[in-house]
Scaffold this motif. Structure first.
Motif: not given
Length: 238
Positions: A159-170
């Motif tokens: 995952p790139t920074e954008r991939d993480v930003w789009l998919t990971s919330r807690w």
């Protein structure tokens, strides 16, 4: 920066589940267009100058409310599809805001008590061939809101920074009785793959009040996460 792994441990889970065969279809929108759909306590989160709205269909499996006797089986698997965006509170805590949640299980409608925008519908998730494609379809009760999506998962990706930003919330935020509610979530990091869209028709974004997006979608697929723990929803601290 958004964390790829869970930011917190949900010490006392209200629900355990598995989220399987999940596709993320994200479109960029003007931030003002998305902000207009949010309560005043929340500000739209942006990446590269755009607000992002995600269509995320998946299978809910092994759903078990905490406190259920061990001899009582988990709920049967069912399909769910979220239309979501990303927000921040005044203190900077980020999370998900659901524009709509379509679900095939009437049991989940109980979450309307904290403002979660659940809609009952007929939904399905099917695989084709040797897992080369995954198809999703749903129609909300009443028949005016529906979607069809067919994707071809690609190779696993780092995952790139954008991939993480789009998919990971807690955490997820909802609003009920004039208050913002917070639901914490914990699970292992998403195993992500690229995905290609073979077909997409949907009226979910229009039904939510969104205009046309600014560009083409960014698409990811995940076989899923199997250790999901949802905490009890509670009023967010001021």
């Amino acid at each position: 920066m958004v964390a790829y792994g869970a930011e917190q441990r949900v010490r006392v889970a209200a629900v355990r589940a598995r989220w399987l065969r999940q596709t993320f279809v994200h479109w960029p929108f003007r931030p003002q267009a998305v902000q207009a759909l949010l309560p005043p306590e929340l500000a739209v989160d942006v990446y590269e100058g755009a607000a992002w709205v995600g269509l995320t269909p998946f299978v809910m499996a092994a759903v078990r409310p905490v406190g259920l006797p061990a001899k009582v089986p988990a709920l049967p698997s069912f399909a769910e599809t979220n239309l979501r965006t990303y927000v921040r509170r005044a203190d900077g805590r980020d999370g998900i805001w659901f524009l709509s949640i379509d679900v095939a299980s009437p049991v989940m409608l109980a979450a309307r008590a904290v403002g979660a925008p659940y809609h009952l519908g007929s939904l399905r998730v099917t695989g084709e061939g040797d897992g080369d494609t995954v198809s999703y379809a749903g129609k909300r009760v009443g028949g005016r809101v529906s979607y069809r999506l067919r994707v071809r998962p690609g190779e696993p990706l780092r995952p790139t920074e954008r991939d993480v930003w789009l998919t990971s919330r807690w955490r997820a935020y909802t609003r009920r009785l004039g208050r913002i509610w917070e639901t914490p979530v914990e699970h292992e990091p998403w195993p992500l793959a690229d995905a290609a869209v073979d077909g997409l028709e949907q009226t979910l974004t229009r039904a939510a009040g969104l205009p046309a997006p600014l560009g083409e979608p960014v698409v990811h697929f995940s076989p899923g996460v199997t250790h999901v723990r949802l905490g009890a929803s509670r009023p967010a601290s001021a």
